[in-house]
Design a protein around this motif. Sequence first.
Motif, PDB file in Angstrom:
ATOM      1  N   ASN A 165       0.832  -1.211   0.000  1.00  0.00           N
ATOM      2  CA  ASN A 165       0.000   0.000   0.000  1.00  0.00           C
ATOM      3  C   ASN A 165       0.862   1.255   0.000  1.00  0.00           C
ATOM      4  O   ASN A 165       0.566   2.235  -0.696  1.00  0.00           O
ATOM      5  N   THR A 166       1.924   1.243   0.792  1.00  0.00           N
ATOM      6  CA  THR A 166       2.821   2.399   0.851  1.00  0.00           C
ATOM      7  C   THR A 166       3.543   2.597  -0.477  1.00  0.00           C
ATOM      8  O   THR A 166       3.663   3.719  -0.968  1.00  0.00           O
ATOM      9  N   LEU A 167       4.014   1.503  -1.063  1.00  0.00           N
ATOM     10  CA  LEU A 167       4.694   1.593  -2.353  1.00  0.00           C
ATOM     11  C   LEU A 167       3.766   2.144  -3.432  1.00  0.00           C
ATOM     12  O   LEU A 167       4.144   3.033  -4.195  1.00  0.00           O
ATOM     13  N   VAL A 168       2.541   1.601  -3.490  1.00  0.00           N
ATOM     14  CA  VAL A 168       1.604   2.014  -4.536  1.00  0.00           C
ATOM     15  C   VAL A 168       1.183   3.469  -4.354  1.00  0.00           C
ATOM     16  O   VAL A 168       1.002   4.198  -5.340  1.00  0.00           O
ATOM     17  N   SER A 169       1.050   3.914  -3.102  1.00  0.00           N
ATOM     18  CA  SER A 169       0.702   5.326  -2.875  1.00  0.00           C
ATOM     19  C   SER A 169       1.806   6.231  -3.421  1.00  0.00           C
ATOM     20  O   SER A 169       1.554   7.365  -3.833  1.00  0.00           O
ATOM     21  N   PHE A 170       3.031   5.710  -3.460  1.00  0.00           N
ATOM     22  CA  PHE A 170       4.178   6.447  -3.986  1.00  0.00           C
ATOM     23  C   PHE A 170       4.235   6.370  -5.517  1.00  0.00           C
ATOM     24  O   PHE A 170       4.530   7.355  -6.189  1.00  0.00           O
ATOM     25  N   THR A 171       3.944   5.185  -6.088  1.00  0.00           N
ATOM     26  CA  THR A 171       4.105   4.999  -7.533  1.00  0.00           C
ATOM     27  C   THR A 171       2.871   5.392  -8.342  1.00  0.00           C
ATOM     28  O   THR A 171       2.971   5.488  -9.577  1.00  0.00           O
ATOM     29  N   GLU A 172       1.735   5.613  -7.684  1.00  0.00           N
ATOM     30  CA  GLU A 172       0.539   6.034  -8.433  1.00  0.00           C
ATOM     31  C   GLU A 172       0.798   7.320  -9.209  1.00  0.00           C
ATOM     32  O   GLU A 172       0.208   7.541 -10.270  1.00  0.00           O
ATOM     33  N   HIS A 173       1.672   8.153  -8.687  1.00  0.00           N
ATOM     34  CA  HIS A 173       2.034   9.398  -9.361  1.00  0.00           C
ATOM     35  C   HIS A 173       2.620   9.126 -10.750  1.00  0.00           C
ATOM     36  O   HIS A 173       2.536   9.961 -11.645  1.00  0.00           O
ATOM     37  N   TYR A 174       3.214   7.932 -10.904  1.00  0.00           N
ATOM     38  CA  TYR A 174       3.823   7.562 -12.181  1.00  0.00           C
ATOM     39  C   TYR A 174       2.901   6.682 -13.034  1.00  0.00           C
ATOM     40  O   TYR A 174       3.336   6.119 -14.046  1.00  0.00           O
ATOM     41  N   GLY A 175       1.650   6.526 -12.608  1.00  0.00           N
ATOM     42  CA  GLY A 175       0.705   5.714 -13.357  1.00  0.00           C
ATOM     43  C   GLY A 175       0.775   4.232 -13.046  1.00  0.00           C
ATOM     44  O   GLY A 175       0.299   3.398 -13.820  1.00  0.00           O
ATOM     45  N   LEU A 176       1.342   3.878 -11.890  1.00  0.00           N
ATOM     46  CA  LEU A 176       1.522   2.478 -11.506  1.00  0.00           C
ATOM     47  C   LEU A 176       0.687   2.180 -10.261  1.00  0.00           C
ATOM     48  O   LEU A 176       0.949   2.733  -9.195  1.00  0.00           O
ATOM     49  N   HIS A 177      -0.302   1.301 -10.383  1.00  0.00           N
ATOM     50  CA  HIS A 177      -1.240   1.081  -9.279  1.00  0.00           C
ATOM     51  C   HIS A 177      -1.133  -0.313  -8.657  1.00  0.00           C
ATOM     52  O   HIS A 177      -1.909  -0.657  -7.762  1.00  0.00           O
ATOM     53  N   ALA A 178      -0.189  -1.136  -9.115  1.00  0.00           N
ATOM     54  CA  ALA A 178      -0.050  -2.486  -8.558  1.00  0.00           C
ATOM     55  C   ALA A 178       1.415  -2.895  -8.565  1.00  0.00           C
ATOM     56  O   ALA A 178       2.197  -2.441  -9.413  1.00  0.00           O
ATOM     57  N   VAL A 179       1.784  -3.765  -7.631  1.00  0.00           N
ATOM     58  CA  VAL A 179       3.172  -4.212  -7.520  1.00  0.00           C
ATOM     59  C   VAL A 179       3.195  -5.702  -7.208  1.00  0.00           C
ATOM     60  O   VAL A 179       2.308  -6.224  -6.521  1.00  0.00           O
ATOM     61  N   CYS A 180       4.197  -6.374  -7.714  1.00  0.00           N
ATOM     62  CA  CYS A 180       4.378  -7.797  -7.414  1.00  0.00           C
ATOM     63  C   CYS A 180       5.876  -8.093  -7.410  1.00  0.00           C
ATOM     64  O   CYS A 180       6.623  -7.600  -8.264  1.00  0.00           O
TER      65      CYS A 180
END
Length: 296
Positions: free
Chosen positions: A25-40
């Motif tokens: 959740n913390t990572l995605v809140s950071f990367t959403e700015h770059y258009g990235l909403h999921a991580v694996c």
Amino acid sequence: MFDFGKTRAIIQQIQKARSPSAICNTLVSFTEHYGLHAVCAGTLPAKGSTPGDQVGHLVLSSWPAEWIDRYVSCNYIFHDPIVNHARQSGNAILWRDILKERQESCKTSKLLSEAREFRLVDGIAMSFTTLEGLQIVMSFAGEQAELSPRDLDVVSFVSSYALGHALSLRGEDRFGQLEALEKECLQLSTRGRTVPEIAEKLALSEIEVSAHLEQAKRKLGPGHTLYRQGEGPRLTPREKECLQWAALGKSEWEVSQILGISEHTAEKHLLNAKTKLGASNRVHAVAEAIRCGVFE
């Protein structure tokens, strides 16, 4: 290379996370700015491994559960060009830059088509190697990734720290396997007590304390969260100096030229700093140093 203030803020948020989902959740809140909403992210399973075993290799995941089920049941990991490229290169790269150089097989085309159903259209991929030699491939996804080369560096940097923290959380259960005196010595040490102070408090010799500490750390492994509690790591001025230049993207050779030392010596200082910080690689070490305020 980095805005240490902003980078430290996101690293501190990750450090507060106490579960893989909270880290995601913390990572995605950071990367959403770059258009990235999921991580694996996960280690690489051996060919022929079962779907259940493949799921067990996951370290972090906020991908839709339905997509994970489909991905592993179809053994897509062994046909995924993004995973194959990341495991060979390591550096963060846009999916589109990987795919434009690859000739798609029928299996790959099916994989990419089905991923789009879950809004996993574009993204970035990278890989990291732990101190134990495990390779972890990490991928962020969205509908349209918008990152400059500098943004890729920043996301890779933060991701390395997130993985280190996730792996340390995995290792916390190993603390329960320590002997009573190993636990006491380690806990006192991580609160800043010296070996003589611990020896006096527990009525042990300094040799016994050192032995208990060494045994405890050997059992836990260098990525365990206890390595990052208590007072900040005591880096020598030269170790700190080398790490600061490494944070600016300098290689061991470049650091040696800047500081007027041999490349071997620069490499040794960086290795010592990494070990003291309990980091899995150089990027993780820099991230840990920023979080601990080493560069202040």
